[in-house]
Design a protein around this motif. Sequence first.
Motif, PDB file in Angstrom:
ATOM      1  N   ALA A  48       0.850  -1.189   0.000  1.00 20.63           N
ATOM      2  CA  ALA A  48       0.000   0.000   0.000  1.00 20.63           C
ATOM      3  C   ALA A  48       0.887   1.241   0.000  1.00 20.63           C
ATOM      4  CB  ALA A  48      -0.905  -0.005   1.229  1.00 20.63           C
ATOM      5  N   ILE A  49       1.825   1.263   0.930  1.00 16.13           N
ATOM      6  CA  ILE A  49       2.745   2.397   1.031  1.00 16.13           C
ATOM      7  C   ILE A  49       4.152   1.862   1.232  1.00 16.13           C
ATOM      8  CG2 ILE A  49       3.389   4.452   2.375  1.00 16.13           C
ATOM      9  CD1 ILE A  49       0.487   4.604   3.311  1.00 16.13           C
ATOM     10  N   GLU A  51      12.038   7.947  -1.804  1.00 15.04           N
ATOM     11  CA  GLU A  51      10.815   7.689  -2.550  1.00 15.04           C
ATOM     12  C   GLU A  51       9.641   7.439  -1.627  1.00 15.04           C
ATOM     13  OE1 GLU A  51      10.943   4.639  -5.524  1.00 15.04           O
ATOM     14  OE2 GLU A  51      12.841   5.366  -6.362  1.00 15.04           O
ATOM     15  N   VAL A  52       8.487   7.908  -2.064  1.00 15.23           N
ATOM     16  CA  VAL A  52       7.223   7.470  -1.469  1.00 15.23           C
ATOM     17  C   VAL A  52       6.484   6.740  -2.576  1.00 15.23           C
ATOM     18  CG1 VAL A  52       5.024   8.167  -0.468  1.00 15.23           C
ATOM     19  CG2 VAL A  52       7.092   9.438   0.107  1.00 15.23           C
ATOM     20  N   GLN A  53       6.152   5.479  -2.343  1.00 13.74           N
ATOM     21  CA  GLN A  53       5.376   4.741  -3.332  1.00 13.74           C
ATOM     22  C   GLN A  53       4.004   4.423  -2.763  1.00 13.74           C
ATOM     23  OE1 GLN A  53       7.480   1.258  -4.639  1.00 13.74           O
ATOM     24  NE2 GLN A  53       9.281   2.423  -5.307  1.00 13.74           N
ATOM     25  N   ILE A  54       2.994   4.717  -3.549  1.00 14.50           N
ATOM     26  CA  ILE A  54       1.634   4.346  -3.181  1.00 14.50           C
ATOM     27  C   ILE A  54       1.193   3.280  -4.181  1.00 14.50           C
ATOM     28  CG2 ILE A  54      -0.754   5.118  -2.910  1.00 14.50           C
ATOM     29  CD1 ILE A  54       1.035   6.472  -0.886  1.00 14.50           C
ATOM     30  N   GLY A  64      15.967   9.736   6.528  1.00 11.50           N
ATOM     31  CA  GLY A  64      16.120   8.469   5.815  1.00 11.50           C
ATOM     32  C   GLY A  64      15.205   7.414   6.414  1.00 11.50           C
ATOM     33  N   ILE A  65      13.942   7.473   5.983  1.00 14.13           N
ATOM     34  CA  ILE A  65      12.928   6.576   6.544  1.00 14.13           C
ATOM     35  C   ILE A  65      12.669   5.442   5.565  1.00 14.13           C
ATOM     36  CG2 ILE A  65      10.506   6.391   7.238  1.00 14.13           C
ATOM     37  CD1 ILE A  65      11.685   8.221   9.154  1.00 14.13           C
ATOM     38  N   ASN A  66      12.732   4.209   6.055  1.00 15.52           N
ATOM     39  CA  ASN A  66      12.340   3.045   5.254  1.00 15.52           C
ATOM     40  C   ASN A  66      11.191   2.351   5.949  1.00 15.52           C
ATOM     41  OD1 ASN A  66      14.425   2.734   2.995  1.00 15.52           O
ATOM     42  ND2 ASN A  66      15.676   3.107   4.809  1.00 15.52           N
ATOM     43  N   LEU A  67      10.095   2.195   5.211  1.00 12.77           N
ATOM     44  CA  LEU A  67       8.913   1.604   5.850  1.00 12.77           C
ATOM     45  C   LEU A  67       8.030   0.971   4.791  1.00 12.77           C
ATOM     46  CD1 LEU A  67       7.221   1.390   8.515  1.00 12.77           C
ATOM     47  CD2 LEU A  67       6.162   3.555   7.878  1.00 12.77           C
ATOM     48  N   GLU A  68       7.472  -0.204   5.117  1.00 11.83           N
ATOM     49  CA  GLU A  68       6.528  -0.839   4.208  1.00 11.83           C
ATOM     50  C   GLU A  68       5.224  -1.101   4.936  1.00 11.83           C
ATOM     51  OE1 GLU A  68       8.235  -4.356   2.566  1.00 11.83           O
ATOM     52  OE2 GLU A  68       9.634  -3.242   1.300  1.00 11.83           O
TER      53      GLU A  68
END
Lengths: 219, 265
Positions: B8-9, B64-67, B26-30
């Motif tokens: 989703a994100i 990057e922000v991926q939606i 530097g944020i990494n999150l799924e």
Amino acid sequence: MDLSLFITYWPILLKGLIYTLYVCSVGVIIALVGGLILHLISRLAVPFIDLLYTTYLTIFRGTPLLVQVYLMYYGGPFVGIELSAEQVGILGLGLYGSAYFAEIYRSGFASVPKGHIEAAYDLGYSRRQTLVSIQLPQMLGLIIPPGINQTIILIKESAILSIITVPELTTAAVTMSTQTFSVIEPYLFLAVAYWAITFLVAKIGQWCENRATVHLVRS
Amino acid sequence: MEKQPHKAIKLIDLKKHYGENQVLKGINLEIDYGQVVCIIGGSGSGKSTMLRCMNFLEQYDSGEVQINGKLLGYGSDAQGNLQLAPSHITQNDLSEVCMVFQQFNLWPHMNVLDNVMSPLLRVHKLGKQAAREKAIAVLEKVDMAHKIDAYPGQLSGGQQQRVAIARSLGTDPKIMLFDEPTSALDPELVGEVLKVMKSLANDGMTMVIVTHEMGFAAQVSDKVVFLAKGFIEEQGPPKILFTAPKSDNLKSFLSTWSERNSGIV
């Protein structure tokens, strides 16, 4: 006081009154629209345009309306701009009022909380939709009181147009005064007439304000 | 919930600064579809900024922000350099993402029904009747259908926030972001908003919630993320994170919180 003077002069005075209403209406409409355009342009945040905007405001807010219309009417022909007294009158009021209305719009826009606009963007509103259905209606209630104030000032300032021979209300009263050597009758009439117009405008403004701020009524 | 091909994100090395101040470092999150993720952390840790980057209310500087697998807010030009995408494309990518704000941000000049109907009419181009039915349906969901004629100024904070949630729900979001949704509320009104959010979570909504309500976070979230000074310091299921915090920052954050709360009880 000799009220019988009015038997002879009422047609001239009435004509002057109608003319004042006409010149002021068109002038205020130009000022309302012109002010909005000025303000929207100033929001583009381009340095050159900002400079033009500030210059416009400095000129039209920083000098008397009398000087502006005098320059336009009597000075205009020297630089090739020939306008009739009526055109100068209407344009003068419009340009002068635009500067004030632009600042009124600015304060109105500034009063809409940023979060309300973010919410609109978040829900998919375009910039135009946000302007039309979120920003404008919200600021309306806030800009009506200063807007009406400014309109009343413009109406009273329109008396200045008698200087450049616009055949409006003040010109009519001055004509009556010089022809009959009376002072009290024409000028008292003038005072009452301007008061009546501005009173009416204030009442209409109040009605509009009430309608635009229905949502502010607490339960 | 059916299996989705994309997260989703997804945040990859997300960075953002305001002037000298590096807020996100530097944020990494799924986040998967259907997940409820709570973001906790002290003030100034970057929680809200991170959330606002997820629907591009803030432009991020790098990363990057991926939606749903698509890069948000940027596209590459002919040379392959990243460029700011036109706003209508960004808005289209965000059509399934909705935010609920701390300050509710209902439009004060519209009554409750119009607040909910207006996006349906203007953005989603529903007919008047359809929009009205849908608006009433979502207002019923948050138990506010009895107040459709009221203006926001006539409602309590809790009621306003529930209407704001309904307004978002009306647009059929797949992902809902909550930016401290109960922080501006009087204590006795917090419960009614959390109840609505709980029912959304039970319905399988993907939710990212910045909150100070640890009890709520422990109850509903699949994952809790602890932010400190622009980094994700710790993340995991609430059971583990709240009972066995590893980092000193989280330990002291949690002990401050429980001290404050035990003092009351």
